[in-house]
Design an enzyme around this catalytic site. Structure first.
Site, PDB file in Angstrom:
ATOM      1  CB  CYS A   2      32.385  27.850   2.048  1.00  0.00           C
ATOM      2  SG  CYS A   2      33.030  26.176   1.558  1.00  0.00           S
ATOM      3  NE  ARG A  27      34.777  33.579   3.966  1.00  0.00           N
ATOM      4  CZ  ARG A  27      34.719  33.594   5.390  1.00  0.00           C
ATOM      5  NH1 ARG A  27      35.077  34.553   5.742  1.00  0.00           N
ATOM      6  NH2 ARG A  27      34.537  32.533   5.888  1.00  0.00           N
ATOM      7  CD1 TRP A  77      39.515  26.567  -0.388  1.00  0.00           C
ATOM      8  CD2 TRP A  77      38.860  25.223   1.277  1.00  0.00           C
ATOM      9  NE1 TRP A  77      40.697  25.950   0.325  1.00  0.00           N
ATOM     10  CE2 TRP A  77      40.432  25.123   1.138  1.00  0.00           C
ATOM     11  CE3 TRP A  77      38.459  24.249   2.290  1.00  0.00           C
ATOM     12  CZ2 TRP A  77      41.188  24.435   1.844  1.00  0.00           C
ATOM     13  CZ3 TRP A  77      38.954  23.634   3.030  1.00  0.00           C
ATOM     14  CH2 TRP A  77      40.642  23.672   2.859  1.00  0.00           C
ATOM     15  CG  ASN A 103      30.232  29.006   4.353  1.00  0.00           C
ATOM     16  OD1 ASN A 103      29.622  28.622   3.497  1.00  0.00           O
ATOM     17  ND2 ASN A 103      30.261  30.079   4.890  1.00  0.00           N
ATOM     18  N   GLY A 104      30.723  24.803   6.422  1.00  0.00           N
ATOM     19  CA  GLY A 104      30.817  23.938   7.446  1.00  0.00           C
ATOM     20  C   GLY A 104      31.025  22.639   6.966  1.00  0.00           C
ATOM     21  CD  GLU A 488      54.497  34.673   8.972  1.00  0.00           C
ATOM     22  OE1 GLU A 488      54.218  33.441   9.366  1.00  0.00           O
ATOM     23  OE2 GLU A 488      53.607  35.499   8.128  1.00  0.00           O
ATOM     24  CE  LYS A 492      52.505  35.263   4.839  1.00  0.00           C
ATOM     25  NZ  LYS A 492      52.172  35.244   6.312  1.00  0.00           N
ATOM     26  CD  GLU A 495      50.398  31.605   3.638  1.00  0.00           C
ATOM     27  OE1 GLU A 495      50.814  32.789   3.872  1.00  0.00           O
ATOM     28  OE2 GLU A 495      49.325  31.215   4.015  1.00  0.00           O
ATOM     29  CG  HIS A 511      72.001  18.952  14.774  1.00  0.00           C
ATOM     30  ND1 HIS A 511      72.810  18.430  15.607  1.00  0.00           N
ATOM     31  CD2 HIS A 511      71.811  20.259  15.134  1.00  0.00           C
ATOM     32  CE1 HIS A 511      73.330  19.254  16.444  1.00  0.00           C
ATOM     33  NE2 HIS A 511      72.940  20.612  16.306  1.00  0.00           N
ATOM     34  CE  LYS A 610      43.103  37.350   5.674  1.00  0.00           C
ATOM     35  NZ  LYS A 610      44.546  37.308   5.741  1.00  0.00           N
TER      36      LYS A 610
END
Ligand code: AGP
Length: 615
Positions: A2, A27, A77, A103-104, A488, A492, A495, A511, A610
């Site tokens: 948010c 964000r 968000w 926000n929160g 990573e 990427k 995402e 395994h 973000k």
């Protein structure tokens, strides 16, 4: 996640709110809204989806926009309730006089809701924010003063919030409150601004007041009053904002992500500047506050981080253990905070975060601080909450990273960790790796030109991206210091392209994961010269024997082995230790070009934010 913007002055508020929200879009969000106030009325406009939907609505409300010089805006968000127009902020109360953006997360919203319903409150959304709006309105009914109403309501709320509220009966002010969610007040002349993050207001002012937890602010066009927890008026502490507006421009690149990948050579130069001057000079790290004696007393290092920053921490473990000779644990912050952890004054805690605002990492840092560990923060935001918690602050200064997928901040974190490992090695006067340390220093200095060689010649990577873009699954494998890059690289790819990609340590393939291999499963192997080269090559043979499509990202391959691979991306030579800082650039570019080829929203992938400011 948010984002909040507020404006009070003589300009058309909606223009500033929309411009501010557009700079917070990076964000990640799923709906937006504004409340516009003039002396007679408050009007709320909201839309689900992208900001453009809200802009289209405002185009039809030009009269209202033109006369409204005060306003608050928000991108949401979704946490409580679907990403619908109804759940979008701003929220209001029964009489519609009070309007709020938030926000929160309000943890006790259900309890509060029940109480408010008994008082006649009728709710129009599923959000926790609407509960706060009703609560502040209820307190306003008792106090007839927005500041006092906010103060009373804040005391009843459990959880995290940055609030920005306006009230029809007080049309000359915005009232804000903060607890565990960032909020700044931008200071102007005859106008003031409120924002949850600097990019929203940097175009208009470079001066700001950072609100602290439990503070409440009353902002008019000519004044800013800040009250502490005891309702005492406190002096304003104005600081200078560290960004330039130009930093949030794409500078001709199609996406911020591509621009940020290209910036990495300069990022390396910046991180090294003043710290590593030449291969024969010691690393200078004045930001690290422990003395030589205290360094020698460190018995353990605990790294705490999330996502990409966590992967940087995993690479940090290799170099810190090898060169500083200190055992290192790396843990995802979200796990660290829910167990009985062991740390003490001889534990060095390292928190890594691009944003410096990740809720889980902040909580973890606070937890380890209570054990008296020295806290080092490696962050891209020297103005962040985490930076303020640091005993030693290592700002990586990669410049603002707009794309949700972290790239240049990862590079900057890696370089910082290399420098820290060398610094600790030199302070502890370990003798064992003298030659390797000199080589590493030289390679760090040469790294920018190697990164440039990769980003300036991407035709092979683009070809491979196109070839593999239709696959639904992907496996990344590597060993040793490159293993975290397998994680990573896979992160990427998933995402931004939504392809199901998983990273494995190559030795683990047999395994279990090997069961998934067939000719529909591309396997990307990071094959660097060094101690595990032959091992990874054998793992590639095993994958090929199951008909997997094999892509090699390698700095060296013999002709006889090359035929094993369907495709090869060759990268500049480098030692095993520096390898991750070179091959990650290829993995970032491959993910980027696959997503771009698939037409995905590269910079703002679905469902992602973000900075993850909620637990
Ligand atoms: C990286 O591409 C992601 N967007 C995400 O994993 C991110 O690294 C994570 O949320 C941690 O964020 P931080 O570095 O700001 O703390």
């Amino acid at each position: 996640m948010c984002g909040i913007i507020g404006y009070i002055g003589d300009k058309t508020a909606s223009d500033i709110l929309i411009s501010g929200l557009s700079h917070l879009e990076y964000r990640g969000y799923d709906s937006s809204g504004v409340a516009l106030m003039n002396n007679e009325e408050v009007n709320v406009f909201k839309a689900s989806g992208k900001l453009i939907n809200l802009i289209e609505i405002l185009k039809t409300k030009q009269n209202i926009c033109a006369k409204s010089k005060i306003g608050i805006g928000h991108i949401r968000w979704a946490t409580h309730g679907l990403p619908t127009t109804q759940n979008a902020h701003p929220h209001t109360c029964n009489c519609k006089n009070l309007t709020l953006v938030h926000n929160g997360i309000i943890e006790n919203y259900q309890e509060l809701k029940k109480e408010l319903e008994k008082q006649g409150a009728v709710f129009a959304s599923q959000t926790d924010t609407e509960v706060a709006a009703h609560l502040i309105a209820y307190e306003y009914g008792k106090t007839k003063n927005l500041l006092n109403a906010m103060q009373n309501a804040a005391k009843k709320i459990k959880g995290a919030f940055a609030f920005c509220a306006i009230h029809k009966e007080e049309p000359d002010r915005i009232v804000v409150a903060k607890r565990n969610a960032p909020l700044i007040i931008g200071v102007g002349q005859g106008e003031n601004f409120i924002a949850s993050d600097i990019p929203a207001i940097i175009e208009y002012t470079k001066k700001a007041i950072y609100l602290s937890d439990y503070q409440i602010g009353v902002i008019t066009k000519d004044s800013i009053e800040i009250y502490d927890e005891k309702n005492t008026l406190i002096p304003n502490k104005i600081e200078y904002l560290p960004f330039e507006a130009v930093a949030i421009s794409k500078m001709g690149y199609k996406h911020f992500m591509l621009k940020e990948i290209h910036e990495q050579s300069d990022v390396v130069r910046n991180v090294l500047a003043g710290k590593l001057l030449s291969a024969d000079k010691k690393v200078v790290l004045d930001e690290f506050k422990l003395t030589k004696k205290e360094i020698k007393n460190i018995k353990r290092i605990q790294i705490i981080a999330c996502g990409t920053s966590y992967h940087a921490g995993l690479i940090g473990k290799y170099v810190l253990e090898k060169f500083a000779k200190i055992p290192v644990d790396v843990e995802a912050s979200s796990e660290y905070i829910y167990r009985d952890t062991i740390a003490d004054k001889n534990t060095l805690a390292i928190g890594i975060s691009q944003s410096g605002e990740t809720a889980d990492t902040i909580t973890a840092i606070k937890q380890i601080k209570q054990d008296n560990s020295h806290v080092v923060i490696i962050t891209n935001r020297a103005d962040s909450t985490m930076a303020r918690l640091a005993d030693s602050l290592l700002p990586v200064s990669a410049g603002i990273e707009v794309s949700v997928a972290a790239t240049k901040s990862y590079m900057a974190q890696l370089i910082s960790l290399y420098l820290l490992a060398i610094y600790l090695y030199e302070q502890k006067e370990v003798e064992q790796y003298k030659k390797e340390i000199a080589t590493l220093k030289q390679e760090l200095l040469e790294l920018p030109s190697k990164i440039e060689a990769i980003v300036e010649n991407t035709s092979n990577i683009q070809r491979i991206a196109k070839k593999y873009s239709s696959y639904k699954d992907f496996i990344f494998i590597a060993r040793g210091i490159n293993y975290p890059n397998a994680l990573e690289g896979a992160l990427k790819l998933k995402e931004i392209s939504y392809i199901n990609a998983t990273g494995y340590s190559a030795g683990e393939l047999k395994h279990g994961p090997i069961a998934m291999l067939d000719n529909n499963m591309p396997v990307l192997a990071i094959l660097n010269t060094g101690s595990v080269y032959d091992k990874v090559l054998s793992n590639c043979e095993e994958a090929k024997a199951r008909q997997a499509k094999l892509i090699g990202v390698t700095n060296y391959i013999e002709e006889k082995d090359a035929s094993l691979f369907d495709d090869i991306i060759t990268i500049p030579l480098g030692s095993e230790t520096i390898g991750p800082a070179i091959n990650i650039v290829v993995l970032q570019l491959l993910a980027y070009y696959i997503a771009e080829y698939l037409g995905k929203d590269v910079d703002q992938p679905r469902n992602l934010a973000k900075s993850v400011t909620v637990e």
